[in-house]
Design a protein around this motif. Structure first.
Motif, short mmCIF file in Angstrom:
data_model
loop_
_atom_site.label_atom_id
_atom_site.label_comp_id
_atom_site.label_asym_id
_atom_site.label_seq_id
_atom_site.Cartn_x
_atom_site.Cartn_y
_atom_site.Cartn_z
N GLY A 157 0.61 -1.21 0.48
CA GLY A 157 -0.28 0.16 0.17
C GLY A 157 0.52 1.02 0.40
N THR B 95 0.68 -4.14 -5.84
CA THR B 95 0.75 -3.68 -4.58
C THR B 95 -0.43 -4.47 -3.82
N GLY B 96 0.39 -4.50 -2.87
CA GLY B 96 -0.39 -5.44 -2.05
C GLY B 96 -1.34 -4.51 -1.20
N ILE B 97 -2.01 -4.67 -0.07
CA ILE B 97 -2.96 -3.98 1.08
C ILE B 97 -2.01 -3.30 2.44
N ALA B 98 -1.74 -1.90 2.70
CA ALA B 98 -1.19 -2.08 4.04
C ALA B 98 -1.07 -3.02 5.03
#
Lengths: 391, 110
Positions: free
Chosen positions: A271, A291-294
């Motif tokens: 993220g 992009t992955g999640i935060a």
């Protein structure tokens, strides 16, 4: 909230006590004022030493001491206490003496009940105002203590500014906002060939954000030694953060490894903002990536390894939103166009110089507007010596 | 900050107005949580938001968790491209339901 005032009355005449109790009987009954009385200097010192008063009402002429210097001393010792002087002499000389002593007001004797009540009431208002100011000041002190603690915490986890490893040059820096955010960066040697770099931004501000940053930073570094793939490292960091996280805090982060032999920068994104790449003779650009999640939001989320191969002379920068979201007084943001322009204007540069140029450009843009978020950057440049000689 | 809340059928539509940054996130959180206590189907409209920081994302995340914990449903609607970019960049689009309009949210809630 109604507060009561503690008042000390100093007078040689014993009937003063009856007089005050008579005049202020209602306020005494309602606990608005509570009076103490002293009739000699001994008694007044004893009272002042053992109690804290809000108001001091004293005759100007009392045998055995100097009232003016007593009032001056009280001004220093008890900055929130206010003094009312009573005197049978209302001449200019007396008034000037009273004023110079630093007393708050003056009432002429014989005491007129209405005048005295009014003067005490006015003084009480001032005292309440002062007390309020004092409480505000204490609160502000507590807040600024907390802020400086988070600033120290934030600073303590950073590894320094620079790293030089064969053909790699690295410079990282952070410019904390007044209200410290949760930015951090990290860089470390993983093995003979690889360097690890981290850029992260914890949601929220101050001590809790700083504590979360410490946990996240430690986890990333620890797992970086266990998992060669940055994506796998983040999968496990995320798992650990989700297990512990009860505050719904999260951290956007990017972690990459640069291989000095293959020139591959393998990185994973949780993220965080896209990397800037500036290659010689090419337009500087933001690198597209998966992009992955935060981190810290949801367990079991996948992350992806992205590969970017550096060319000689290429410079890449990781940063936080304090850069592109730096805001001027018209609430306009710095944004990526202005950010990339800085790289364009400095085609031949070093990580340190370009970092300074970016910060200078932000400062020029935001001129006068307060810095609302930390500005953090980490810049890598691959510069093989042979190219360096050609340049 | 100002947060409008209106009910349409059994859906509560929450519309925050202005900037959600560190300085407004706290009151945004209070207003949103207050609204969430009133309904189990919630649509948060971003039509009147021009900026959201990570502090604001956190509030949306908490709202999502709160709604989920009560078996409720939440959707984010009317999101301008710039705001959507923030959700996408942080990966939040992967776990939150972001749909174009209120009608889409209704269809989603069933």
């Amino acid at each position: 909230m109604t507060e009561s005032a503690k008042i000390l009355v100093f007078d040689e005449e014993k009937d003063t006590q009856d007089l005050f109790c008579q005049i202020f009987r209602h306020q005494i009954d309602e606990n608005i004022y509570s009076f103490s009385f002293a009739f000699t200097f001994d008694e007044v010192h004893k009272q002042l030493d053992s109690n804290s008063f809000d108001m001091f009402i004293t005759d100007l002429h009392i045998a055995g001491g100097d009232i003016v210097s007593l009032i001056s001393q009280l001004r220093e010792k008890c900055p929130y206490l206010r003094t009312i002087v009573t005197s049978a002499y209302g001449d200019i000389g007396t008034l000037r003496t009273v004023m110079r002593s630093g007393s708050h007001d003056f009432v002429i004797k014989p005491l007129d009940a209405k005048d005295l009540m009014q003067t005490v009431a006015n003084t009480f208002k001032v005292v309440q105002e002062l007390k309020r100011a004092k409480r505000t000041e204490q609160k502000l002190t507590a807040i600024s203590d907390e802020l400086s603690l988070s600033a120290q915490l934030q600073k303590s986890i950073l590894p320094g500014n620079s790293l030089r490893e064969s053909d790699l040059e690295l410079w990282a820096d952070t410019l904390p906002a007044a209200e410290v955010g949760g930015d951090f960066y990290d860089f470390f040697k993983l093995d003979d060939d690889r360097i690890g770099v981290v850029m992260a931004d914890v949601s929220g501000k101050n001590v809790t954000a700083a504590m979360f940053a410490i946990i996240a930073k430690t986890l990333i570094k620890t797992f970086s030694k266990v998992y060669k793939s940055p994506a796998e490292c983040f999968y496990n960091v995320n798992h650990s953060l989700c297990e512990e996280n009860v505050t719904t805090r999260f951290v956007t982060a990017m972690y990459g490894t640069f291989n000095l032999k293959t020139l591959e920068f393998v990185y994973t994104n949780a993220g965080h903002l896209p990397i800037v790449s500036a290659r010689p003779n090419e337009e500087p650009k933001l690198l597209d990536c998966d992009t992955g999640i935060a981190l810290g939001i949801m367990d079991g989320m996948d992350f992806v390894d992205n590969v970017h191969k550096l060319v000689p002379g290429e410079l890449i920068m990781l940063y936080t939103d304090g850069v592109n979201e730096a805001t001027d007084i018209h609430e306009e943001e710095f944004e990526f166009d202005r950010f990339l322009k800085v790289f364009k204007e400095h085609p031949v540069t070093t990580p340190k110089l370009i970092t300074n140029a970016v910060i200078a450009a932000i400062k020029e843009f935001t001129a006068g507007a307060p810095q609302s978020d930390d500005i953090t950057t980490l810049c890598l440049k691959y510069r093989p010596r042979i190219v360096q000689n050609v340049n | 900050m100002e947060v409008k809340a209106v009910t349409e059928g059994d859906i509560l539509i929450v519309t925050p107005v202005g900037r959600v940054d560190t300085s407004t996130a706290k009151s945004f959180e209070e207003e949103v949580m207050k609204a969430l206590a009133q309904a189990s189907k919630v649509a948060i409209s971003f039509s009147e938001i021009n900026y959201i920081s990570s502090a604001g994302l956190r509030v949306i995340l908490m709202a999502g968790k709160k709604v989920a914990s009560t078996q409720g449903k939440m959707a984010l609607i009317n999101m301008p491209e710039k705001i959507f970019a923030v959700f996408k960049m942080s990966g939040f689009d992967k776990i939150l339901k972001i749909v174009p309009t209120l009608e889409d949210a209704k269809a989603l809630f069933g």
